[in-house]
Design a protein around this motif. Structure first.
Motif, PDB file in Angstrom:
ATOM      1  N   VAL A   6      10.496  -4.433 -15.447  1.00  0.00           N
ATOM      2  CA  VAL A   6      11.518  -4.469 -14.389  1.00  0.00           C
ATOM      3  C   VAL A   6      12.387  -3.212 -14.449  1.00  0.00           C
TER       4      VAL A   6
ATOM      5  N   ALA B 125      10.426  -0.275 -13.152  1.00  0.00           N
ATOM      6  CA  ALA B 125      10.301  -0.289 -11.685  1.00  0.00           C
ATOM      7  C   ALA B 125      11.598   0.176 -11.036  1.00  0.00           C
TER       8      ALA B 125
ATOM      9  N   THR C  33       3.163  -9.120  -8.577  1.00  0.00           N
ATOM     10  CA  THR C  33       3.913  -7.876  -8.826  1.00  0.00           C
ATOM     11  C   THR C  33       5.417  -8.175  -8.881  1.00  0.00           C
ATOM     12  N   TRP C  34       5.765  -9.336  -9.431  1.00  0.00           N
ATOM     13  CA  TRP C  34       7.158  -9.799  -9.419  1.00  0.00           C
ATOM     14  C   TRP C  34       8.104  -8.799 -10.064  1.00  0.00           C
ATOM     15  N   TRP C  35       7.589  -8.092 -11.097  1.00  0.00           N
ATOM     16  CA  TRP C  35       8.420  -7.185 -11.871  1.00  0.00           C
ATOM     17  C   TRP C  35       8.830  -5.931 -11.105  1.00  0.00           C
ATOM     18  N   SER C  36       8.184  -5.716  -9.936  1.00  0.00           N
ATOM     19  CA  SER C  36       8.466  -4.484  -9.190  1.00  0.00           C
ATOM     20  C   SER C  36       9.768  -4.580  -8.409  1.00  0.00           C
ATOM     21  N   VAL C  37      10.357  -5.747  -8.304  1.00  0.00           N
ATOM     22  CA  VAL C  37      11.586  -6.004  -7.560  1.00  0.00           C
ATOM     23  C   VAL C  37      11.351  -5.871  -6.046  1.00  0.00           C
TER      24      VAL C  37
END
Lengths: 412, 245
Positions: free
Chosen positions: A279, A282, B193-197
C-alpha cells in the motif's frame, strides 16, 4: 441482451432547427442536481488522474518491464556472454553498475566505467571496487556453470587502473553451485526483518571457504550490545550524510522516481526496491515525487525505525588495507558470496555503507575524523580495518529487483 | 444549410483530416519512432504507443465519417462524435510526442465545432440524461487503462474484461444484466489489486454512479410507460411542431 435507446426523447438535429428557446427557472432541485453532477464529474476527473499515475508508474506491476528483464534472462546464453549476464546482476553501490566487459574466445576482460562514479559519496572508489568485486564473483560463477574453468588475474595492467580483471577460461566441467542458482533471486532487502535471530553456525557457514581471498575477513555483530553500538554509529552517519549537501544531492541524482526515468537509465535506486509495504509503495508511486529533503528524512526515519531496529545481525567486512584495490576486489567477492549464500538460505541482506561513506568524505574534505574512530571503537582499537557493512535477518516480505542495463550496453 | 449544419460539416472534415493524419503519425511512431525520439516523445515502447495512436485516430475517423455522412443527427450522436474527436485528440499528445501537435490541434478544433453544431438546450438535455451513465463508462475506460499496465496476465485479463463490462453496463437494457456487468466490472479487479488504492476507489465510484444511473433510468422508463393524457399529447405535439418549424 438489449441495448437501451432513448429515441423517444431524441429530436433530430437537421439544418432547420431553431435556436435555443428554453428558459428554465432555477429550482432548488435543479441546483442540487447540478452540484451533484459537477461533483461526480470532478471525482471522475480525479480518478482519471489517479488511473494515469497508476498506468504511467507501473503501480500494478512493480519491478517488471524491460529494465528488469536481465533478472529473467540471465541463464539464456550458454556462452561467456551468459556469464556477463550473471555478472551484471551483482550487488553494486547505489545501483550505479560501474562496469564494462570485453569478451573474447578465451577470456573476459572487466573494466571500471569511470563515467559512473560518485565523487561525493565514494571519493576514493572504495564501494566501486567492492561492487566490481561482486560482479567478478558472479562472472566466475557464471563461467563455471557454463562449463568453463575460470582463472582470475586482478589488475592485469598496473598502468591502467580501470582494467580491473582478466578472467581467462578453458573448457571444464559445468557445475551449477547453490551460489550460482541464487544469482537471479538475490536482492537488497530494505524492508523490515522478523524478530528471529540467526544462529552462529549459519553465520559461520555463509562465507564458505575464503582461502582464495587473501587479506579479507568477516566480523559478525550478533549480541544486543554489539548491535546497539553499531546502530548508534549508523544513525549518526545517516544524519551526517543527509546534512552534507554534496553527498545528499549526489545520492538523489541517482534516484529514479518514475518509470520513465527507470526505462531511460536502467540504473539507480527505485521506489520499488525500498522494501515498502504494497500500500505504501502504491501511494508513493501515485503521489507526486518527493523532494530530496523529504527523501532524506524518509531514509533517516527508515534507518531508525526499520533498518537498524529490525536487524538480526550486522556484518562488517574487514581488510588489512582499505586503500588497496586488489583487497577491495577480494572483499567484493566475499561480500557477494555471503549475499548469495544468505539468499539461498532464505535470509535478507541490506548493504549499509553510510559510515564508511562519511569516513571517506571527511578524509576527502580534510574534515576532522569523526566516524573512523567511532567505528574503530565498535570494532576494537586494534586489528583489521572496516571496509563495508550490512545487516541481515529474516525478511517479512519479498524484495523487488532493481533495474539493470542490458548486457549489450556494458560490452565494449 | 444553416449555421449548425455548416459547423457539423466543418467538424466532420476537420475530424477526417486530423484522424487520417493521426493514423499516419501512429504508423510512423510504430515503425521508426525509436529512431527519431526528439519528434516522437522519446518513448520507451514506441511500437505499442504507435499502434494505440492508430487505433485512437481510427475512432476519430469513424466519428468524422458519422458527422459527414448522416443527413440528420441526434444530439446524442453529435456529442458522441465530438467525444470521438476530443478524446483521441487529447490522449495522443502523450503517445506520439511532437508529431501529434498538428493532428491534435485539428481534432481538438473539430471536436469543438461538433459541440457547437447544435442547440445548447438539447446538448444540456443529453448531458442531463446520459451524463452519469457516461461517467460510469469513462470509469470503465480508466480501469482498462490501469489493467493494460498491470501484471501478471490474469490481472490484465480481469481488469480489461472488467473495464469493458463497466463501460457497457450503463447502456444495457433490463435490470439484472447491467447490475451483473457493473459488479463484474468493479469487484474482481478491485479485490485482486486492493493494495493499489486506486482500483478500490474507482470501484466505489463506479458502483455509486452506476447504481444511481440505473435507478434514474428505471424511473424514466416507468414514467415513459405511464399512459399520457390529452393535454400531454397537446404539449408533445407543440414541442414537435416547434422542432420541425
Amino acid at each position: 441482451m438489449e441495448m437501451t435507446t432513448d429515441t423517444s426523447h431524441a429530436p433530430i438535429e437537421n439544418a432547420d432547427l431553431p435556436p435555443d428557446l428554453s428558459h428554465r427557472s432555477l429550482s432548488r432541485r435543479s441546483v442540487l442536481r447540478g452540484v451533484g453532477v459537477g461533483t461526480a464529474t470532478i471525482l471522475v476527473a480525479g480518478s482519471g488522474v489517479l488511473s494515469y499515475r497508476v498506468f504511467d508508474n507501473g503501480v500494478l506491476d512493480p519491478g517488471s518491464g524491460g529494465p528488469y528483464d536481465p533478472w529473467s534472462h540471465w541463464r539464456d546464453d550458454p556462452g561467456p556472454l551468459g556469464a556477463v549476464a550473471a555478472a551484471i546482476l551483482a550487488a553494486n553501490p547505489h545501483n550505479t553498475q560501474p562496469w564494462l566487459f570485453q569478451v573474447s574466445a578465451d577470456r573476459v576482460e572487466m573494466f571500471a566505467d569511470s563515467t559512473r562514479s560518485m565523487p561525493a559519496v565514494d571519493p576514493f572508489d572504495r564501494e566501486r571496487h567492492v561492487g566490481l568485486g561482486c560482479a567478478l564473483e558472479n562472472l566466475t560463477l557464471g563461467l563455471t556453470a557454463r562449463g568453463f574453468a575460470p582463472s582470475v588475474a586482478l589488475l592485469p595492467e598496473p598502468e591502467d587502473r580501470t582494467h580491473v580483471a582478466t578472467v581467462s577460461f578453458v573448457r571444464g566441467v559445468a557445475t551449477e553451485s547453490a551460489l550460482y542458482t541464487a544469482i537471479g533471486d538475490r536482492r537488497s532487502h530494505r524492508g523490515p526483518y522478523s524478530t528471529h535471530g540467526i544462529a552462529q553456525p549459519i553465520l559461520d557457514a555463509l562465507p564458505g571457504p575464503i582461502v582464495d581471498l587473501p587479506g579479507v575477513a568477516i566480523r559478525w555483530f550478533t549480541s544486543p550490545a554489539d548491535r546497539a553500538a553499531l546502530t548508534s554509529v549508523l544513525v549518526a552517519a545517516t544524519e551526517a550524510f543527509i546534512a552534507d549537501q554534496g553527498q545528499s544531492e549526489e545520492a538523489f541524482s541517482w534516484f529514479r522516481n518514475n518509470r520513465d526515468d527507470i526505462e531511460k537509465h536502467r540504473d539507480g535506486p527505485t521506489l520499488d526496491a525500498q522494501g515498502l509495504s504494497p500500500v505504501t509503495l502504491a501511494l508513493a508511486k501515485i503521489l507526486p515525487a518527493s523532494s530530496r529533503v523529504a527523501g532524506d528524512r524518509f531514509w533517516l526515519d527508515q534507518t531508525r525505525s526499520v533498518h537498524t531496529a529490525t536487524a538480526a545481525v550486522y556484518g562488517v567486512i574487514t581488510v588489512t588495507d582499505t586503500d588497496d584495490v586488489v583487497t577491495r576486489l577480494n572483499a567484493g567477492r566475499l561480500l557477494q558470496r555471503i549475499h548469495l549464500a544468505a539468499t539461498a538460505g532464505g535470509l535478507g541482506l541490506q548493504h549499509m555503507n553510510q559510515i564508511t561513506e562519511r569516513i571517506d568524505r571527511e578524509r576527502d574534505q580534510g574534515l576532522s575524523a569523526t566516524f573512523a574512530p567511532l567505528l574503530q571503537n565498535v570494532l576494537g582499537r586494534t586489528g583489521p580495518l572496516p571496509l563495508v557493512s550490512f545487516r541481515m535477518g529474516h525478511p517479512v516480505r519479498a524484495a523487488l529487483p532493481s533495474p539493470r542495463r542490458a548486457v549489450s550496453a556494458v560490452i565494449r | 444549410m444553416n449555421a449548425w449544419g455548416q459547423r457539423r460539416r466543418m467538424a466532420g472534415w476537420l475530424g477526417l483530416v486530423g484522424g487520417i493524419l493521426g493514423v499516419m503519425v501512429g504508423l510512423i511512431q510504430a515503425t521508426i519512432g525509436g529512431r527519431m525520439p526528439e519528434w516522437t516523445g522519446n518513448k520507451a515502447d514506441p511500437t505499442a504507443l504507435g499502434l494505440l495512436t492508430m487505433v485512437l485516430s481510427s475512432i476519430s475517423v469513424l466519428s468524422a465519417c458519422g458527422l459527414l455522412q448522416r443527413k440528420t443527427i441526434t444530439p446524442a450522436w453529435r456529442l458522441a462524435a465530438a467525444i470521438g474527436l476530443l478524446v483521441p485528440g487529447s490522449l495522443c499528445f502523450s503517445t506520439a510526442g511532437a508529431l501529434w501537435y498538428l493532428p491534435g490541434a485539428i481534432l481538438f478544433t473539430g471536436g469543438v465545432y461538433a459541440i457547437i453544431a447544435g442547440g445548447a438546450a438539447r446538448t444540456r438535455q443529453v448531458l442531463s440524461t446520459a451524463w452519469l451513465r457516461s461517467l460510469t463508462s469513462v470509469l470503465g475506460a480508466f480501469e482498462v487503462l490501469m489493467a493494460v499496465s498491470a501484471g501478471p496476465v490474469v490481472t490484465v485479463a480481469v481488469g480489461t474484461i472488467g473495464g469493458l463490462a463497466l463501460m457497457a453496463a450503463p447502456w444495457i437494457g433490463g435490470s439484472a444484466v447491467p447490475i451483473a456487468a457493473l459488479l463484474i466490472g468493479t469487484v474482481p479487479f478491485a479485490l485482486i489489486t486492493w493494495w493499489s488504492v486506486a482500483t478500490p476507489v474507482l470501484a466505489l465510484l463506479a458502483l455509486g454512479f452506476g447504481l444511481t444511473s440505473f435507478r434514474s433510468a428505471q424511473r424514466a422508463n416507468r414514467v415513459a410507460a405511464t399512459p399520457i393524457s390529452d393535454s400531454d399529447h397537446a404539449t408533445a405535439a407543440a414541442a414537435v411542431a416547434l422542432d420541425r418549424s
